[in-house]
Design a protein around this motif. Structure first.
Motif, PDB file in Angstrom:
ATOM      1  N   MET A 120     -41.825 -52.296  -2.846  1.00 53.10           N
ATOM      2  CA  MET A 120     -41.426 -53.120  -2.381  1.00 53.10           C
ATOM      3  C   MET A 120     -39.947 -52.896  -1.661  1.00 53.10           C
ATOM      4  N   THR A 121     -39.372 -51.785  -1.903  1.00 55.66           N
ATOM      5  CA  THR A 121     -38.224 -51.128  -0.942  1.00 55.66           C
ATOM      6  C   THR A 121     -38.513 -50.228   0.153  1.00 55.66           C
ATOM      7  N   SER A 122     -39.921 -49.326  -0.509  1.00 53.87           N
ATOM      8  CA  SER A 122     -39.389 -47.561   0.206  1.00 53.87           C
ATOM      9  C   SER A 122     -39.823 -48.679   1.755  1.00 53.87           C
ATOM     10  N   TRP A 123     -39.733 -49.666   2.560  1.00 47.70           N
ATOM     11  CA  TRP A 123     -40.138 -49.356   4.352  1.00 47.70           C
ATOM     12  C   TRP A 123     -39.049 -50.248   4.541  1.00 47.70           C
ATOM     13  N   ILE A 124     -38.203 -50.133   4.257  1.00 46.26           N
ATOM     14  CA  ILE A 124     -37.237 -51.128   4.848  1.00 46.26           C
ATOM     15  C   ILE A 124     -36.433 -50.179   6.007  1.00 46.26           C
ATOM     16  N   THR A 125     -36.553 -48.746   5.021  1.00 44.63           N
ATOM     17  CA  THR A 125     -35.438 -48.026   6.108  1.00 44.63           C
ATOM     18  C   THR A 125     -36.672 -48.140   7.687  1.00 44.63           C
ATOM     19  N   MET A 126     -37.804 -47.825   7.295  1.00 46.72           N
ATOM     20  CA  MET A 126     -38.951 -47.681   8.990  1.00 46.72           C
ATOM     21  C   MET A 126     -38.476 -48.906   9.139  1.00 46.72           C
ATOM     22  N   ALA A 127     -38.541 -49.737   8.911  1.00 43.99           N
ATOM     23  CA  ALA A 127     -38.776 -50.815   9.413  1.00 43.99           C
ATOM     24  C   ALA A 127     -37.493 -51.214  10.431  1.00 43.99           C
ATOM     25  N   ARG A 128     -36.413 -50.677   9.588  1.00 45.95           N
ATOM     26  CA  ARG A 128     -35.635 -50.730  10.421  1.00 45.95           C
ATOM     27  C   ARG A 128     -35.101 -49.771  11.497  1.00 45.95           C
ATOM     28  N   VAL A 129     -35.852 -48.682  11.568  1.00 50.04           N
ATOM     29  CA  VAL A 129     -35.928 -47.401  12.493  1.00 50.04           C
ATOM     30  C   VAL A 129     -36.732 -47.577  13.884  1.00 50.04           C
ATOM     31  N   VAL A 130     -37.645 -48.209  13.972  1.00 52.42           N
ATOM     32  CA  VAL A 130     -38.697 -49.030  14.507  1.00 52.42           C
ATOM     33  C   VAL A 130     -38.422 -49.625  15.309  1.00 52.42           C
ATOM     34  N   ARG A 131     -37.301 -50.613  14.144  1.00 47.36           N
ATOM     35  CA  ARG A 131     -37.200 -52.203  15.496  1.00 47.36           C
ATOM     36  C   ARG A 131     -36.243 -51.303  16.276  1.00 47.36           C
ATOM     37  N   GLY A 132     -35.159 -50.966  16.316  1.00 44.07           N
ATOM     38  CA  GLY A 132     -34.707 -49.717  16.552  1.00 44.07           C
ATOM     39  C   GLY A 132     -34.748 -49.119  18.357  1.00 44.07           C
ATOM     40  N   GLN A 133     -36.144 -48.393  17.880  1.00 46.33           N
ATOM     41  CA  GLN A 133     -36.810 -47.867  19.044  1.00 46.33           C
ATOM     42  C   GLN A 133     -37.624 -48.992  19.694  1.00 46.33           C
ATOM     43  N   VAL A 134     -38.060 -49.818  19.475  1.00 48.53           N
ATOM     44  CA  VAL A 134     -38.961 -50.879  20.053  1.00 48.53           C
ATOM     45  C   VAL A 134     -37.643 -51.475  20.837  1.00 48.53           C
ATOM     46  N   VAL A 136     -40.747 -40.916  15.438  1.00 51.37           N
ATOM     47  CA  VAL A 136     -40.315 -41.384  14.904  1.00 51.37           C
ATOM     48  C   VAL A 136     -40.977 -41.338  14.054  1.00 51.37           C
ATOM     49  N   ILE A 137     -42.383 -42.402  14.005  1.00 49.77           N
ATOM     50  CA  ILE A 137     -42.616 -42.755  12.423  1.00 49.77           C
ATOM     51  C   ILE A 137     -43.119 -41.320  11.731  1.00 49.77           C
ATOM     52  N   ILE A 138     -44.312 -40.192  12.649  1.00 47.78           N
ATOM     53  CA  ILE A 138     -43.995 -39.349  11.476  1.00 47.78           C
ATOM     54  C   ILE A 138     -42.773 -38.038  10.652  1.00 47.78           C
ATOM     55  N   ILE A 139     -41.891 -38.023  11.326  1.00 44.84           N
ATOM     56  CA  ILE A 139     -40.443 -37.728  10.790  1.00 44.84           C
ATOM     57  C   ILE A 139     -39.887 -38.910   9.605  1.00 44.84           C
ATOM     58  N   ASN A 140     -40.367 -39.939   9.949  1.00 43.65           N
ATOM     59  CA  ASN A 140     -39.542 -40.479   8.954  1.00 43.65           C
ATOM     60  C   ASN A 140     -40.468 -41.111   7.596  1.00 43.65           C
ATOM     61  N   VAL A 141     -41.996 -40.590   8.073  1.00 41.52           N
ATOM     62  CA  VAL A 141     -42.465 -40.596   6.980  1.00 41.52           C
ATOM     63  C   VAL A 141     -42.407 -39.775   5.926  1.00 41.52           C
ATOM     64  N   MET A 142     -41.974 -38.267   6.848  1.00 37.84           N
ATOM     65  CA  MET A 142     -42.491 -36.668   5.514  1.00 37.84           C
ATOM     66  C   MET A 142     -40.944 -37.476   4.884  1.00 37.84           C
ATOM     67  N   PHE A 143     -39.966 -37.839   5.497  1.00 41.02           N
ATOM     68  CA  PHE A 143     -38.388 -37.939   5.055  1.00 41.02           C
ATOM     69  C   PHE A 143     -38.605 -38.392   3.335  1.00 41.02           C
ATOM     70  N   ALA A 189     -40.023 -31.780   7.700  1.00 43.58           N
ATOM     71  CA  ALA A 189     -38.839 -33.078   8.400  1.00 43.58           C
ATOM     72  C   ALA A 189     -38.073 -32.196   9.349  1.00 43.58           C
ATOM     73  N   ASP A 190     -37.684 -31.560   8.961  1.00 45.72           N
ATOM     74  CA  ASP A 190     -36.764 -31.448  10.202  1.00 45.72           C
ATOM     75  C   ASP A 190     -37.179 -30.282  11.352  1.00 45.72           C
ATOM     76  N   GLY A 191     -38.343 -29.477  10.813  1.00 49.25           N
ATOM     77  CA  GLY A 191     -39.587 -28.660  11.912  1.00 49.25           C
ATOM     78  C   GLY A 191     -40.047 -30.478  12.859  1.00 49.25           C
ATOM     79  N   LEU A 192     -40.749 -30.736  12.189  1.00 46.93           N
ATOM     80  CA  LEU A 192     -41.279 -31.846  12.699  1.00 46.93           C
ATOM     81  C   LEU A 192     -40.496 -33.152  14.074  1.00 46.93           C
ATOM     82  N   ARG A 193     -39.054 -32.726  13.409  1.00 46.02           N
ATOM     83  CA  ARG A 193     -37.894 -33.792  14.175  1.00 46.02           C
ATOM     84  C   ARG A 193     -37.680 -32.974  15.387  1.00 46.02           C
TER      85      ARG A 193
END
Length: 339
Positions: A209-223, A257-264, A326-330
């Motif tokens: 219910m709360t884990s997707w919030i950070t991903m949504a904000r990062v993706v919005r900024g990139q879009v 960006v999506i793969i990096i945030n998933v790994m974190f 995640a650091d290596g993927l970034r």
């Protein structure tokens, strides 16, 4: 002075042939191939991938190779120290324990058969700690992967729609995000435990219910950064629909960006679940996770330190491995982020 003639065969034309002007000297690489080359140069990330792969394998085959089940109780053989075949003469794996300043063979003291071995010791109820550690690792990894799945499905979709729509739609969606992020995860978990029975399902729902919030904000900024670029305008001019632009043009450019945030997000979910287990809100017995195992071992830390040592060690390795990957993927997907 006589004039010396030089044959034409000794001369070579300085200019290149027309066919060689556009000749590619290096084979062309796709984005993923080029990223994989960078990852291979990062030794820490490469070693972490191997270590994490071994832990995943052990999480599935570990509970099957010890000869015990994770819930099997044998109270006469409770609180036994680690004992491993072939290491009987080595400290810490010889089945002996320091009691009152004297080293005692606990297996002989409790009349345990000589062919009985507990590789990580047994807990206070006589359950095999080796099996429970790897079963707990399996459950913790499962919870982390579920959180990553919700990040991908809910977070990416929500962020793309919010950033691409803009205007009033974006404002409303961002206010919803702010309200959702203002509620602490622990409060959500407690509410889920009141509504649902304690277990894996309630923890998964609370994290999802709360884990997707950070991903949504990062993706919005990139879009927001990509939606006004030429390839998106060209697709709009050619009559491309909004779903087509989002998933055919924008999503591939967001993959790094999506793969990096998933790994974190995976280690964050695992650590949050371990925290819940440590404070007593984790997986109910007889099931186990790394957090509940650490909580049980902490109660007998001074007497049976091995009970907290192994689950803590596995949890630390998982956290470090995921973060190094995640650091290596970034660095691989966006080399500019190194600076």
């Amino acid at each position: 002075m006589s004039e010396q003639k030089i044959s034409k065969e000794l001369f070579q034309p300085a200019q290149m042939k027309a066919s060689e002007h556009e000749k590619i000297t290096r084979p062309s690489l796709t984005f993923m191939q080029d990223s994989w080359i960078r990852i291979r140069k990062n030794k820490a990330a490469l070693v972490s991938i191997i270590v994490l792969g071994l832990i995943v394998i052990m999480a599935f085959i570990g509970p099957l190779i010890s000869g015990y089940t994770f819930e099997e109780q044998n109270t006469p053989q409770a609180s036994l120290p680690p004992k491993v075949q072939g290491f009987e003469n080595m400290p810490f794996w010889n089945g002996k324990q320091n009691i009152g300043g004297e080293e005692v063979d606990v297996y002989k003291q409790k009349n345990v058969p000589e062919d009985t071995y507990y590789w990580f010791g047994s807990d206070t109820l006589g359950r095999d700690q080796f099996t429970r550690v790897w079963k707990g690792t399996q459950i913790s990894l499962f919870i982390g992967l579920v959180a990553a799945f919700f990040d991908l499905i809910v977070g990416v979709t929500y962020g793309m729609i919010s950033g691409f729509s803009g205007g009033r739609v974006d404002n409303v969606m961002q206010r919803i995000l702010e309200v959702a992020s203002a509620i602490p995860n622990l409060v959500v978990v407690i509410l889920m435990l009141l509504v649902l029975d304690p277990g894996i399902m309630s923890i998964i729902i609370a994290i999802a219910m709360t884990s997707w919030i950070t991903m949504a904000r990062v993706v919005r900024g990139q879009v927001l950064k990509l939606k006004d670029q030429e390839f998106v305008l060209a697709s709009k001019t050619l009559g491309g629909s909004t779903p087509s632009i989002l998933f055919k043009h924008l999503l591939p450019n967001l993959s790094g960006v999506i793969i990096i945030n998933v790994m974190f997000s995976i280690p964050s979910a695992i650590f949050f679940e371990a925290f819940l287990g440590f404070i007593g809100l984790g997986i109910p017995a007889p099931m186990a996770s790394l957090g509940t195992l650490i909580s049980e071992g902490y109660k007998t830390l001074q007497v049976l330190p091995y009970m907290v040592l192994y689950p803590t060690l596995v949890l630390c390795i998982i956290m470090i491995a995921f973060n190094l990957i995640a650091d290596g993927l970034r660095d691989a997907f966006d080399p500019k982020m190194r600076d």
